[in-house]
Design a protein around this motif. Structure first.
Motif, PDB file in Angstrom:
ATOM      1  N   LEU A  41       0.818  -1.223   0.000  1.00 20.20           N
ATOM      2  CA  LEU A  41       0.000   0.000   0.000  1.00 20.20           C
ATOM      3  C   LEU A  41       0.846   1.264   0.000  1.00 20.20           C
ATOM      4  N   PHE A  42       1.780   1.357  -0.951  1.00 14.19           N
ATOM      5  CA  PHE A  42       2.533   2.603  -1.072  1.00 14.19           C
ATOM      6  C   PHE A  42       2.986   2.810  -2.509  1.00 14.19           C
ATOM      7  N   SER A  43       3.403   4.034  -2.746  1.00 15.25           N
ATOM      8  CA  SER A  43       3.951   4.415  -4.036  1.00 15.25           C
ATOM      9  C   SER A  43       5.124   5.353  -3.794  1.00 15.25           C
ATOM     10  N   ILE A  44       6.059   5.382  -4.737  1.00 16.66           N
ATOM     11  CA  ILE A  44       7.146   6.343  -4.685  1.00 16.66           C
ATOM     12  C   ILE A  44       7.192   7.126  -5.995  1.00 16.66           C
ATOM     13  N   LEU A  45       7.636   8.355  -5.877  1.00 20.16           N
ATOM     14  CA  LEU A  45       7.881   9.213  -7.027  1.00 20.16           C
ATOM     15  C   LEU A  45       9.361   9.578  -6.996  1.00 20.16           C
ATOM     16  N   ASN A  46      10.065   9.240  -8.058  1.00 19.94           N
ATOM     17  CA  ASN A  46      11.487   9.553  -8.161  1.00 19.94           C
ATOM     18  C   ASN A  46      11.701  10.691  -9.147  1.00 19.94           C
ATOM     19  N   ILE A  47      12.595  11.590  -8.796  1.00 19.96           N
ATOM     20  CA  ILE A  47      13.014  12.636  -9.714  1.00 19.96           C
ATOM     21  C   ILE A  47      14.541  12.598  -9.770  1.00 19.96           C
ATOM     22  N   THR A  48      15.084  12.346 -10.943  1.00 19.33           N
ATOM     23  CA  THR A  48      16.538  12.308 -11.097  1.00 19.33           C
ATOM     24  C   THR A  48      17.046  13.628 -11.664  1.00 19.33           C
ATOM     25  N   ALA A  49      18.327  13.905 -11.438  1.00 23.62           N
ATOM     26  CA  ALA A  49      18.967  15.119 -11.976  1.00 23.62           C
ATOM     27  C   ALA A  49      18.067  16.334 -11.782  1.00 23.62           C
ATOM     28  N   THR A  50      17.714  16.599 -10.529  1.00 26.49           N
ATOM     29  CA  THR A  50      16.736  17.655 -10.244  1.00 26.49           C
ATOM     30  C   THR A  50      17.187  19.022 -10.749  1.00 26.49           C
TER      31      THR A  50
END
Lengths: 113, 118
Positions: A70-79
């Motif tokens: 019951l979870f999700s992640i949001l990844n942002i690379t090279a911000t």
């Protein structure tokens, strides 16, 4: 009552770093999980996830859902500084016409040059 | 494709006054939502319409809030009388809804109306 918890609530990183934003949820009859980006205006749609383990990607952003945990992640690379915003996670129910979203409080992300 | 339109963008009123907000959804979107976003919080659903019918208004404070979507397109949200705690951004969103047997529930938001109650 449906519940969405996001962490961290705020995050400050330097340009070029990679960040991971977390979203856990409790919802009756889960249908989908959505991520939005909110700057000084309306939330803009990023991703909708319905199936476990399938990563969705858009440029430097990616997201994945785990329906067992019951979870999700949001990844942002090279911000970049333009990634500075509030990132909102929301869930919707299935099983009928009522599919209004339940939102978390959001993660306030600040990217320093 | 034009997005969700809302007006006014800003409104300042005194407590106990009335106020109304207008929303025009994306063309062809059958489902329309009103959300209230208090500073520091995520949006909270107030009401959902499917065409001109109410699907969910369980979180709408019906003693002071009302909403309508008479012709299944534009919608208005009214507060009468306003309280200090109604200060918030009111967001309108729309989605395509059901097309045949498939439900498209990605919601697209308008710019919002920022309400300040003094």
């Amino acid at each position: 009552e449906d519940k969405v918890v996001q962490s961290p609530l705020s995050l400050v990183v330097h340009e070029g770093d990679t960040v991971t934003l977390n979203c856990s949820y409790e919802v009756t009859n889960f249908r989908s999980l959505l991520w939005y980006k909110q700057e000084k205006k309306a939330p803009t749609f990023l991703f909708m996830l319905t199936s476990s383990g399938i990563e969705k990607k858009s440029g430097r952003l990616s997201s994945i859902l785990d329906k067992k945990e019951l979870f999700s992640i949001l990844n942002i690379t090279a911000t970049q500084t333009g990634d500075s915003a509030i990132y909102l996670c929301a869930v919707s129910r299935g099983g009928g016409g009522a599919d209004g979203l339940t939102f978390g409080k959001g993660t306030h992300l600040i990217i320093q040059p | 494709e034009a997005g969700v339109a809302q007006s006014p963008r800003y409104k300042i009123i005194e407590k106990r006054q009335s106020v109304a907000f207008w929303c025009n959804p994306i063309s062809g979107h059958a489902t329309l939502y009103w959300y209230q976003q208090i500073l520091g919080q995520g949006p909270k659903l107030l009401i959902q319409f499917q065409n001109n019918g109410v699907v969910d208004d369980s979180q709408l404070p019906k003693d002071r809030f009302s909403a309508e979507r008479l012709k299944g397109v534009d919608s208005t949200l009214k507060i009468q009388p306003a309280k200090l705690e109604d200060s918030a951004v009111y967001l309108c969103a729309s989605s395509l809804g059901w097309v045949g047997v498939t439900q498209y529930n990605e919601q697209f938001f308008g710019p919002g109306t920022r309400l300040t109650v003094l």
